[in-house]
Design a protein around this motif. Sequence first.
Motif, PDB file in Angstrom:
ATOM      1  N   ARG A 257       0.771  -1.216  -0.221  1.00 26.78           N
ATOM      2  CA  ARG A 257      -0.149   0.008  -0.004  1.00 26.78           C
ATOM      3  C   ARG A 257       1.087   1.257  -0.093  1.00 26.78           C
ATOM      4  O   ARG A 257       0.634   2.309  -0.662  1.00 26.78           O
ATOM      5  CB  ARG A 257      -0.866  -0.129   1.386  1.00 26.78           C
ATOM      6  CG  ARG A 257      -1.837   1.091   1.459  1.00 26.78           C
ATOM      7  CD  ARG A 257      -3.064   1.018   0.457  1.00 26.78           C
ATOM      8  NE  ARG A 257      -4.020   2.223   0.763  1.00 26.78           N
ATOM      9  CZ  ARG A 257      -4.788   2.117   1.643  1.00 26.78           C
ATOM     10  NH1 ARG A 257      -4.833   0.899   2.402  1.00 26.78           N
ATOM     11  NH2 ARG A 257      -5.704   2.962   2.066  1.00 26.78           N
ATOM     12  N   ALA A 258       1.747   1.215   0.863  1.00 23.17           N
ATOM     13  CA  ALA A 258       2.701   2.504   0.868  1.00 23.17           C
ATOM     14  C   ALA A 258       3.979   2.649   0.127  1.00 23.17           C
ATOM     15  O   ALA A 258       4.425   3.478  -0.332  1.00 23.17           O
ATOM     16  CB  ALA A 258       3.226   2.657   2.417  1.00 23.17           C
ATOM     17  N   SER A 259       4.246   1.564  -0.554  1.00 20.24           N
ATOM     18  CA  SER A 259       5.364   1.438  -1.618  1.00 20.24           C
ATOM     19  C   SER A 259       6.643   2.359  -1.293  1.00 20.24           C
ATOM     20  O   SER A 259       7.150   3.210  -1.727  1.00 20.24           O
ATOM     21  CB  SER A 259       4.731   2.147  -3.030  1.00 20.24           C
ATOM     22  OG  SER A 259       5.413   1.605  -3.875  1.00 20.24           O
ATOM     23  N   PRO A 260       7.332   1.959  -0.101  1.00 17.14           N
ATOM     24  CA  PRO A 260       8.593   2.635   0.556  1.00 17.14           C
ATOM     25  C   PRO A 260       9.534   1.886  -0.414  1.00 17.14           C
ATOM     26  O   PRO A 260       9.499   0.989  -1.181  1.00 17.14           O
ATOM     27  CB  PRO A 260       8.794   1.889   1.806  1.00 17.14           C
ATOM     28  CG  PRO A 260       7.995   0.681   1.678  1.00 17.14           C
ATOM     29  CD  PRO A 260       6.710   0.834   0.916  1.00 17.14           C
ATOM     30  N   SER A 261      10.657   2.810  -0.411  1.00 19.69           N
ATOM     31  CA  SER A 261      11.765   2.501  -1.320  1.00 19.69           C
ATOM     32  C   SER A 261      12.748   1.713  -0.507  1.00 19.69           C
ATOM     33  O   SER A 261      13.672   1.066  -1.099  1.00 19.69           O
ATOM     34  CB  SER A 261      12.376   3.787  -1.823  1.00 19.69           C
ATOM     35  OG  SER A 261      12.965   4.757  -1.024  1.00 19.69           O
ATOM     36  N   VAL A 262      12.747   1.894   0.820  1.00 18.91           N
ATOM     37  CA  VAL A 262      13.924   1.363   1.555  1.00 18.91           C
ATOM     38  C   VAL A 262      13.016   0.858   3.033  1.00 18.91           C
ATOM     39  O   VAL A 262      12.141   1.657   3.309  1.00 18.91           O
ATOM     40  CB  VAL A 262      15.010   2.067   1.639  1.00 18.91           C
ATOM     41  CG1 VAL A 262      14.835   3.512   1.973  1.00 18.91           C
ATOM     42  CG2 VAL A 262      16.240   1.440   2.485  1.00 18.91           C
ATOM     43  N   LEU A 263      13.761  -0.377   3.744  1.00 17.66           N
ATOM     44  CA  LEU A 263      13.066  -0.457   4.980  1.00 17.66           C
ATOM     45  C   LEU A 263      14.335  -0.152   6.185  1.00 17.66           C
ATOM     46  O   LEU A 263      15.621  -0.234   5.541  1.00 17.66           O
ATOM     47  CB  LEU A 263      12.909  -1.935   5.187  1.00 17.66           C
ATOM     48  CG  LEU A 263      11.869  -2.443   4.145  1.00 17.66           C
ATOM     49  CD1 LEU A 263      11.599  -4.018   4.254  1.00 17.66           C
ATOM     50  CD2 LEU A 263      10.260  -1.666   4.214  1.00 17.66           C
ATOM     51  N   VAL A 264      13.881   0.324   7.149  1.00 15.72           N
ATOM     52  CA  VAL A 264      14.852   0.915   7.984  1.00 15.72           C
ATOM     53  C   VAL A 264      14.580   0.066   9.353  1.00 15.72           C
ATOM     54  O   VAL A 264      13.234   0.134   9.769  1.00 15.72           O
ATOM     55  CB  VAL A 264      14.942   2.392   8.483  1.00 15.72           C
ATOM     56  CG1 VAL A 264      15.910   2.452   9.292  1.00 15.72           C
ATOM     57  CG2 VAL A 264      15.258   2.923   7.133  1.00 15.72           C
ATOM     58  N   SER A 265      15.246  -0.387   9.988  1.00 14.60           N
ATOM     59  CA  SER A 265      15.129  -1.093  11.406  1.00 14.60           C
ATOM     60  C   SER A 265      16.323  -1.374  12.289  1.00 14.60           C
ATOM     61  O   SER A 265      17.425  -0.949  11.751  1.00 14.60           O
ATOM     62  CB  SER A 265      14.481  -2.423  11.290  1.00 14.60           C
ATOM     63  OG  SER A 265      13.951  -2.861  12.493  1.00 14.60           O
ATOM     64  N   TYR A 266      16.003  -1.849  13.474  1.00 13.24           N
ATOM     65  CA  TYR A 266      17.329  -1.876  14.589  1.00 13.24           C
ATOM     66  C   TYR A 266      18.184  -2.847  13.920  1.00 13.24           C
ATOM     67  O   TYR A 266      17.652  -3.883  13.345  1.00 13.24           O
ATOM     68  CB  TYR A 266      16.768  -2.340  15.602  1.00 13.24           C
ATOM     69  CG  TYR A 266      15.373  -1.834  16.374  1.00 13.24           C
ATOM     70  CD1 TYR A 266      15.532  -0.714  17.008  1.00 13.24           C
ATOM     71  CD2 TYR A 266      14.380  -2.598  16.064  1.00 13.24           C
ATOM     72  CE1 TYR A 266      14.468  -0.433  17.756  1.00 13.24           C
ATOM     73  CE2 TYR A 266      13.099  -2.103  16.542  1.00 13.24           C
ATOM     74  CZ  TYR A 266      13.166  -0.966  17.447  1.00 13.24           C
ATOM     75  OH  TYR A 266      11.852  -0.457  17.827  1.00 13.24           O
TER      76      TYR A 266
END
Length: 253
Positions: free
Chosen positions: A152-161
């Motif tokens: 749905r959001a179509s991010p370009s990159v994931l960020v996490s710990y």
Amino acid sequence: MTTPLDILSVEPDRPVFPLFITAHPDDETIQTGGLLAWLHDAEVSTHVLTCTRGELGESMPGVLPATVQREDLVRVRNSELTRALAELGVAEHDYLGTAPARANGYTPRYYVDSGMRATNGGYVPIDPTNPVSFSNSSMDDMLDDLLALVERASPSVLVSYHSIPGEGHPDHITAHQLSIMAAERTGLPLVEVVRKGTDPSFTWFDFPAQREPVIRALNCYRSQLQVEGDFLSRVNGHLTALPLHLGMRRWIT
Ligand SMILES: [Zn+2]
């Protein structure tokens, strides 16, 4: 000079739109507040996903009535989160388990804060048998929810710990594992962030110009912390540096 955008960029022509995958209300600020505020100043839109409502977060003494019920704490923490996200200029926010971060056809649900108890071997959930806790829920179900949001959001990159099993909060480790699974399924790059240390495999950034918005965001979390000069203190009395220094690296399979 290398900037966070060099780590977050996928293709030169694709706008950077990171999805930050976090466990509790306040993690986005305590872990990555400087980066989120920097991205806002760089006119980069950001999306934060919070996986639990922080039901088991211990409150700072004297801030909330001693008789506070879990539902009240959820309301307080949601309100704190909403205000902190505004201070950091975060464009979008969702909770895992609630549309659009809920798989099609599934009933909306909460993934409940696991809490944390220290043992000799590391940290374990307060109630390891609670079937609705975040760290005890089906990874497949949670991945379905996260993939629904990604679609749905179509991010370009994931960020996490950056998280090492046994060394931190069980929910942070679960969010880390979930992020890796989502990166593998979607092909999106995953950027790990870490606040402390000098590991040379990370690129380290300082965000001195974002000090004021970060402090304003931290001050939204009166139930969880207190800002004391260059540090924040938690209910356990531990002091940690303001989140104005961060290491980032691409996670590689
Ligand atoms: Zn947390």
